[in-house]
Design a protein around this motif. Structure first.
Motif, PDB file in Angstrom:
ATOM      1  N   SER A  45      19.642 -45.999  25.945  1.00  0.00           N
ATOM      2  CA  SER A  45      20.021 -47.285  25.365  1.00  0.00           C
ATOM      3  C   SER A  45      19.402 -48.377  26.228  1.00  0.00           C
ATOM      4  O   SER A  45      19.028 -48.137  27.383  1.00  0.00           O
ATOM      5  N   LEU A  46      19.307 -49.567  25.692  1.00  0.00           N
ATOM      6  CA  LEU A  46      18.724 -50.669  26.448  1.00  0.00           C
ATOM      7  C   LEU A  46      19.706 -51.238  27.463  1.00  0.00           C
ATOM      8  O   LEU A  46      19.313 -51.662  28.556  1.00  0.00           O
ATOM      9  N   ALA A  47      20.970 -51.297  27.104  1.00  0.00           N
ATOM     10  CA  ALA A  47      22.003 -51.804  28.008  1.00  0.00           C
ATOM     11  C   ALA A  47      22.401 -50.698  28.994  1.00  0.00           C
ATOM     12  O   ALA A  47      22.281 -49.510  28.690  1.00  0.00           O
ATOM     13  N   PRO A  48      22.889 -51.044  30.181  1.00  0.00           N
ATOM     14  CA  PRO A  48      23.135 -52.412  30.650  1.00  0.00           C
ATOM     15  C   PRO A  48      21.955 -53.023  31.397  1.00  0.00           C
ATOM     16  O   PRO A  48      21.986 -54.203  31.728  1.00  0.00           O
ATOM     17  N   GLU A  49      20.927 -52.219  31.685  1.00  0.00           N
ATOM     18  CA  GLU A  49      19.821 -52.748  32.508  1.00  0.00           C
ATOM     19  C   GLU A  49      19.062 -53.867  31.804  1.00  0.00           C
ATOM     20  O   GLU A  49      18.626 -54.828  32.435  1.00  0.00           O
ATOM     21  N   TRP A  50      18.873 -53.732  30.497  1.00  0.00           N
ATOM     22  CA  TRP A  50      18.193 -54.754  29.713  1.00  0.00           C
ATOM     23  C   TRP A  50      19.200 -55.393  28.782  1.00  0.00           C
ATOM     24  O   TRP A  50      19.741 -54.733  27.895  1.00  0.00           O
ATOM     25  N   GLU A  51      19.464 -56.676  28.991  1.00  0.00           N
ATOM     26  CA  GLU A  51      20.471 -57.398  28.222  1.00  0.00           C
ATOM     27  C   GLU A  51      19.822 -58.334  27.213  1.00  0.00           C
ATOM     28  O   GLU A  51      18.744 -58.867  27.449  1.00  0.00           O
ATOM     29  N   GLU A  52      20.522 -58.547  26.110  1.00  0.00           N
ATOM     30  CA  GLU A  52      20.024 -59.489  25.125  1.00  0.00           C
ATOM     31  C   GLU A  52      20.095 -60.903  25.679  1.00  0.00           C
ATOM     32  O   GLU A  52      21.069 -61.292  26.317  1.00  0.00           O
ATOM     33  N   LEU A  53      19.056 -61.670  25.450  1.00  0.00           N
ATOM     34  CA  LEU A  53      18.953 -63.033  25.929  1.00  0.00           C
ATOM     35  C   LEU A  53      18.954 -63.956  24.712  1.00  0.00           C
ATOM     36  O   LEU A  53      17.984 -64.002  23.963  1.00  0.00           O
ATOM     37  N   LYS A  54      20.052 -64.674  24.518  1.00  0.00           N
ATOM     38  CA  LYS A  54      20.206 -65.564  23.367  1.00  0.00           C
ATOM     39  C   LYS A  54      20.153 -67.015  23.819  1.00  0.00           C
ATOM     40  O   LYS A  54      20.442 -67.337  24.965  1.00  0.00           O
ATOM     41  N   PHE A  55      19.833 -67.889  22.866  1.00  0.00           N
ATOM     42  CA  PHE A  55      19.743 -69.311  23.149  1.00  0.00           C
ATOM     43  C   PHE A  55      20.687 -70.092  22.252  1.00  0.00           C
ATOM     44  O   PHE A  55      20.795 -69.798  21.050  1.00  0.00           O
ATOM     45  N   PRO A  56      21.368 -71.100  22.806  1.00  0.00           N
ATOM     46  CA  PRO A  56      22.287 -71.909  22.004  1.00  0.00           C
ATOM     47  C   PRO A  56      21.575 -72.567  20.819  1.00  0.00           C
ATOM     48  O   PRO A  56      20.416 -72.978  20.925  1.00  0.00           O
ATOM     49  N   ASN A  57      22.285 -72.629  19.699  1.00  0.00           N
ATOM     50  CA  ASN A  57      21.819 -73.313  18.489  1.00  0.00           C
ATOM     51  C   ASN A  57      20.636 -72.639  17.820  1.00  0.00           C
ATOM     52  O   ASN A  57      20.001 -73.214  16.943  1.00  0.00           O
ATOM     53  N   ILE A  58      20.293 -71.433  18.238  1.00  0.00           N
ATOM     54  CA  ILE A  58      19.285 -70.649  17.525  1.00  0.00           C
ATOM     55  C   ILE A  58      20.006 -69.481  16.878  1.00  0.00           C
ATOM     56  O   ILE A  58      20.479 -68.563  17.554  1.00  0.00           O
ATOM     57  N   ASP A  59      20.101 -69.529  15.560  1.00  0.00           N
ATOM     58  CA  ASP A  59      20.883 -68.539  14.826  1.00  0.00           C
ATOM     59  C   ASP A  59      20.091 -67.278  14.507  1.00  0.00           C
ATOM     60  O   ASP A  59      20.663 -66.198  14.388  1.00  0.00           O
ATOM     61  N   ARG A  60      18.790 -67.422  14.340  1.00  0.00           N
ATOM     62  CA  ARG A  60      17.959 -66.275  13.976  1.00  0.00           C
ATOM     63  C   ARG A  60      17.431 -65.628  15.261  1.00  0.00           C
ATOM     64  O   ARG A  60      16.716 -66.264  16.039  1.00  0.00           O
ATOM     65  N   LEU A  61      17.799 -64.367  15.452  1.00  0.00           N
ATOM     66  CA  LEU A  61      17.466 -63.659  16.680  1.00  0.00           C
ATOM     67  C   LEU A  61      16.385 -62.618  16.422  1.00  0.00           C
ATOM     68  O   LEU A  61      16.357 -61.968  15.377  1.00  0.00           O
ATOM     69  N   THR A  62      15.504 -62.467  17.396  1.00  0.00           N
ATOM     70  CA  THR A  62      14.540 -61.371  17.368  1.00  0.00           C
ATOM     71  C   THR A  62      15.290 -60.053  17.551  1.00  0.00           C
ATOM     72  O   THR A  62      16.222 -59.966  18.348  1.00  0.00           O
ATOM     73  N   ARG A  63      14.884 -59.035  16.809  1.00  0.00           N
ATOM     74  CA  ARG A  63      15.546 -57.724  16.902  1.00  0.00           C
ATOM     75  C   ARG A  63      14.726 -56.806  17.810  1.00  0.00           C
ATOM     76  O   ARG A  63      13.511 -56.675  17.647  1.00  0.00           O
ATOM     77  N   TYR A  64      15.420 -56.167  18.758  1.00  0.00           N
ATOM     78  CA  TYR A  64      14.795 -55.235  19.690  1.00  0.00           C
ATOM     79  C   TYR A  64      15.437 -53.863  19.513  1.00  0.00           C
ATOM     80  O   TYR A  64      16.662 -53.722  19.621  1.00  0.00           O
ATOM     81  N   THR A  65      14.613 -52.851  19.262  1.00  0.00           N
ATOM     82  CA  THR A  65      15.126 -51.505  19.047  1.00  0.00           C
ATOM     83  C   THR A  65      14.239 -50.491  19.760  1.00  0.00           C
ATOM     84  O   THR A  65      13.015 -50.697  19.891  1.00  0.00           O
ATOM     85  N   LEU A  66      14.856 -49.414  20.216  1.00  0.00           N
ATOM     86  CA  LEU A  66      14.102 -48.298  20.780  1.00  0.00           C
ATOM     87  C   LEU A  66      13.484 -47.503  19.638  1.00  0.00           C
ATOM     88  O   LEU A  66      14.170 -47.121  18.691  1.00  0.00           O
ATOM     89  N   VAL A  67      12.186 -47.258  19.721  1.00  0.00           N
ATOM     90  CA  VAL A  67      11.473 -46.504  18.692  1.00  0.00           C
ATOM     91  C   VAL A  67      10.538 -45.514  19.380  1.00  0.00           C
ATOM     92  O   VAL A  67      10.288 -45.604  20.592  1.00  0.00           O
ATOM     93  N   THR A  68      10.021 -44.575  18.609  1.00  0.00           N
ATOM     94  CA  THR A  68       9.040 -43.628  19.124  1.00  0.00           C
ATOM     95  C   THR A  68       7.684 -43.935  18.512  1.00  0.00           C
ATOM     96  O   THR A  68       7.536 -43.987  17.283  1.00  0.00           O
ATOM     97  N   GLU A  69       6.696 -44.168  19.365  1.00  0.00           N
ATOM     98  CA  GLU A  69       5.333 -44.479  18.949  1.00  0.00           C
ATOM     99  C   GLU A  69       4.394 -43.457  19.575  1.00  0.00           C
ATOM    100  O   GLU A  69       4.261 -43.394  20.796  1.00  0.00           O
ATOM    101  N   ASN A  70       3.753 -42.639  18.729  1.00  0.00           N
ATOM    102  CA  ASN A  70       2.817 -41.622  19.217  1.00  0.00           C
ATOM    103  C   ASN A  70       3.460 -40.734  20.280  1.00  0.00           C
ATOM    104  O   ASN A  70       2.845 -40.418  21.303  1.00  0.00           O
ATOM    105  N   GLY A  71       4.707 -40.363  20.027  1.00  0.00           N
ATOM    106  CA  GLY A  71       5.412 -39.469  20.928  1.00  0.00           C
ATOM    107  C   GLY A  71       5.965 -40.113  22.169  1.00  0.00           C
ATOM    108  O   GLY A  71       6.529 -39.425  23.025  1.00  0.00           O
ATOM    109  N   GLN A  72       5.840 -41.422  22.292  1.00  0.00           N
ATOM    110  CA  GLN A  72       6.328 -42.154  23.459  1.00  0.00           C
ATOM    111  C   GLN A  72       7.369 -43.174  23.027  1.00  0.00           C
ATOM    112  O   GLN A  72       7.145 -43.930  22.085  1.00  0.00           O
TER     113      GLN A  72
END
Length: 251
Positions: A45-72
């Motif tokens: 999982s990404l947490a707890p070492e990598w935490e989501e970084l949000k900004f006030p008054n910005i409602d639309r957030l970039t989505r970060y997910t763990l995926v597999t690309e070419n076996g990595q």
């Protein structure tokens, strides 16, 4: 990288404030080649070492997910008129040589992206390195501003920052000040669409880059973040981040 309700200066202040919020202190590993950052490739999982970084008054957030690309395993960022990041809160004394290495891939750059303009200050992929504030090197008004912020938020703000960006119009290797603040310097590690869709590897000597950007020795690092943002240009893109490693080395 903002929407109309929050100025870019305000966003930069939010970023450094969040970078300052109660970070963990990491000791250097016994093996100097061992990374000080948890790799994405072995994470369950990404947490707890990598935490989501949000900004006030910005409602639309970039989505970060763990995926597999070419076996990595990697992190995929999906941004659509949005802004947020993932941050690792650390404290590291740079020493004489501190190497930051990573792999990344993007779907495309932004048509209206422009690192020299506030309206174009968006990037499909970037690595953000923040440094500890040095009050003895700041002017009176800068110290007063930061003292006021500390009274309001109960946190000390970090100081300078380096942004390693996949730019649109800058030539590779170009160094420019962020259009909102000269305490953040932008370095174009990649640029343009020619290599979009390809995995690329990058490495930077943070100490050398800081000296070039600010003409001084770097203080302690207090945060490393990945970020894909598009809310200023209103664009959309996807980016993939492989392992981001940070290692202390000897010259």
């Amino acid at each position: 990288m903002i929407n109309h309700r929050l100025s870019k200066t305000g966003l930069a202040a939010c970023l450094v404030l969040l970078l300052a919020a109660v970070y963990s202190t990491l000791a250097f590993p016994q093996n100097e080649k061992e990374s000080l950052l948890k790799p994405f490739s072995t994470a369950t999982s990404l947490a707890p070492e990598w935490e989501e970084l949000k900004f006030p008054n910005i409602d639309r957030l970039t989505r970060y997910t763990l995926v597999t690309e070419n076996g990595q395993q990697a992190v995929m960022a999906s941004t659509d008129n949005s802004a947020s990041g993932l941050i690792a809160r650390i404290r590291v004394e740079p020493g004489e040589k501190l190497m930051l290495r990573w792999r990344w891939k993007i779907s495309s750059v932004y048509e209206n992206g422009n690192a020299r303009r506030k309206s174009g200050d968006d990037y499909p992929a970037r690595i953000y390195v923040a440094f500890e504030f040095e009050p003895d090197k700041a002017g009176f008004f800068e110290r007063a501003k930061r003292q006021a912020a500390a009274l309001v938020f109960g946190q000390e703000l970090p100081g300078n920052a380096l942004n390693y960006i996949w730019a649109n119009q800058l030539d590779k290797g170009t160094l420019v000040a962020n259009p909102f603040t000269d305490t953040t310097m932008m370095i174009a590690v990649e640029s343009g669409n020619d290599k979009a869709g390809q995995w690329l590897s990058a490495e930077r000597d943070i100490v050398a880059d800081y000296r070039r950007a600010f003409g001084a020795e770097p203080p302690a690092i207090v945060g490393v973040a990945i970020m894909s943002d598009s809310d200023n240009t209103g664009a959309s893109a996807r980016a993939w981040y492989g392992d981001v490693t940070l290692t202390r080395e000897h010259r």
